[in-house]
Design a protein around this motif. Structure first.
Motif, PDB file in Angstrom:
ATOM      1  N   LEU A 145       4.748  11.489  -7.905  1.00 46.86           N
ATOM      2  CA  LEU A 145       3.363  12.198  -7.713  1.00 46.86           C
ATOM      3  C   LEU A 145       2.828  12.608  -9.314  1.00 46.86           C
ATOM      4  O   LEU A 145       1.580  12.753  -9.586  1.00 46.86           O
ATOM      5  N   ARG A 146       3.808  12.911 -10.129  1.00 45.86           N
ATOM      6  CA  ARG A 146       3.242  13.098 -11.499  1.00 45.86           C
ATOM      7  C   ARG A 146       2.883  11.971 -12.321  1.00 45.86           C
ATOM      8  O   ARG A 146       2.385  11.941 -13.221  1.00 45.86           O
ATOM      9  N   SER A 192       2.150  13.192  -1.037  1.00 47.36           N
ATOM     10  CA  SER A 192       2.554  11.613  -1.457  1.00 47.36           C
ATOM     11  C   SER A 192       1.143  10.800  -0.777  1.00 47.36           C
ATOM     12  O   SER A 192       0.669  10.049  -1.626  1.00 47.36           O
ATOM     13  N   VAL A 234      13.325  15.034  -3.078  1.00 51.60           N
ATOM     14  CA  VAL A 234      12.033  16.110  -3.755  1.00 51.60           C
ATOM     15  C   VAL A 234      11.855  15.914  -5.020  1.00 51.60           C
ATOM     16  O   VAL A 234      10.768  15.536  -5.403  1.00 51.60           O
ATOM     17  N   LYS A 235      12.989  15.662  -5.922  1.00 49.02           N
ATOM     18  CA  LYS A 235      12.874  15.534  -7.103  1.00 49.02           C
ATOM     19  C   LYS A 235      12.396  14.083  -7.643  1.00 49.02           C
ATOM     20  O   LYS A 235      11.327  14.210  -8.648  1.00 49.02           O
ATOM     21  N   THR A 264      10.436  11.830  -5.580  1.00 47.46           N
ATOM     22  CA  THR A 264       9.208  11.931  -5.013  1.00 47.46           C
ATOM     23  C   THR A 264       7.993  12.880  -5.915  1.00 47.46           C
ATOM     24  O   THR A 264       6.885  12.219  -6.212  1.00 47.46           O
ATOM     25  N   SER A 265       8.729  13.909  -6.538  1.00 51.74           N
ATOM     26  CA  SER A 265       7.760  14.689  -7.187  1.00 51.74           C
ATOM     27  C   SER A 265       7.583  13.847  -8.625  1.00 51.74           C
ATOM     28  O   SER A 265       6.244  14.287  -9.391  1.00 51.74           O
ATOM     29  N   SER A 305       6.463   7.646  -0.234  1.00 46.07           N
ATOM     30  CA  SER A 305       7.619   8.579  -0.422  1.00 46.07           C
ATOM     31  C   SER A 305       8.724   8.140  -0.532  1.00 46.07           C
ATOM     32  O   SER A 305       8.874   6.867  -0.170  1.00 46.07           O
TER      33      SER A 305
END
Length: 324
Positions: free
Chosen positions: A153-154, A120, A146-147, A149-150, A127
């Motif tokens: 990130l995408r 992140s 996590v889902k 935040t991912s 985050s």
């Protein structure tokens, strides 16, 4: 972005100099800081009581020490290590729960190099854990963090519901309801969906200590100053308490319930997380004021989220989260 600093424990091993220097720099930010030698530190209490723990010692020794105390990422405090020369500041635990931000800002204070390894921060994205902290909320379903935040990130958008405006964040957060992933703030019914992180706003209790000569204006300023330190709003405050009756009028003006606490109640109150007495309080025969008042008024399972801080040398303020 300067984060809210709420209270640190700095533990030093062979050399005290860098620990003392950092503690003094932290105190200049009007943030509580306590120094402990490694041999004398009560790690069980420190782990429970402080918002951040900094080891001024070799990384390997710090890691061995914390292994027996670490439980889960949503319960453990942020932990960092600084070498004896102050060259590097390294987040060890709780990177997304404050340790990365602490490392970056401590590095600025000391002229050190922060060692940041999480995706992140490397991608310049706030985050979800840090977002929750910025708005003083508890994450109710950590498993979905996590889902979401991912997705950030995408480069995907994450919609925030329950806030009128966003805090100062990085990444594609927005107010709205047309996203695939969401952060929901508030008490609305939770759905069993893996694309949503639910946040519950903390309810706060404020404890106030003051000199006799402190006027109402200064007390009010001190309360608002403390809330600003943790990016909180007066609307989150359930109760303001003090041993001083004059604080009642301040609480009423702020639209918050007031509780008057006796010196006997303060002196008979025991909590392992209370800060040590100042010399002045020892002379007066008083154990603690601001922190004790905040915790007493918050009730069972309360937790200090801002240890006592001074304001203009006349007032001290502490903030506790109300237990559930």
């Amino acid at each position: 972005m300067e984060r809210a600093w709420r209270g640190f424990a700095i533990i030093y091993a062979s050399k005290k100099e860098i620990a003392e220097r950092l503690c003094e720099e932290i105190k200049k930010r009007e943030t509580p800081c306590s120094l402990f030698s490694y041999k004398e530190a009560n790690f069980k209490n420190i782990w429970k009581c402080y918002d951040g723990i900094i080891f001024a010692m070799a990384l390997s020794g710090a890691v061995r020490t914390i292994c027996k105390y670490a439980q889960s990422k949503d319960k453990d405090p942020p932990v960092l290590a600084i070498d004896d020369e102050g060259k590097f500041v390294i987040p060890i635990l709780g990177a997304h729960w404050g340790a990365n931000e602490y490392a970056e800002e401590i590095a600025k204070l000391l002229g050190s190099i922060p060692v940041i390894t999480t995706a992140s921060e490397l991608s310049n994205v706030t985050s979800v854990e840090e977002f929750a902290r910025l708005v003083n909320c508890k994450i109710l379903n950590v498993e979905n963090v996590v889902k979401v935040t991912s997705a950030l990130l995408r480069g995907e958008e994450v919609c925030v519901k329950g806030l009128k405006k966003l805090p100062n964040v990085k990444g594609k957060y927005k107010i709205g309801d047309d996203c695939k992933y969401f952060i929901v703030v508030g008490e609305e019914d939770r759905e069993d969906a893996d694309n949503v992180v639910y946040l519950k706003p903390l309810k706060l209790s404020i404890g106030v200590g003051s000199k006799i000569e402190a006027d109402e204006k200064t007390i009010e300023e001190a309360i608002l100053f403390a809330l600003n330190k943790i990016n909180a709003d007066i609307s989150q405050v359930e109760v303001i308490s003090s041993v001083r009756e004059k604080v009642r009028k301040v609480a009423e003006r702020l639209g918050v319930k007031f509780r008057l606490i006796s010196l006997e109640e303060v002196n008979s109150f025991n909590d392992e997380c209370l800060s040590p007495q100042s010399q002045k309080l020892k002379e007066l025969g008083i154990k603690n004021v601001a922190e004790a008042c905040a915790l007493i008024s918050a009730g069972k399972n309360a937790k200090l989220i801002l240890r006592k801080i001074p304001y203009k040398g006349e007032v001290t303020v502490s903030i506790a989260s109300i237990g559930e």
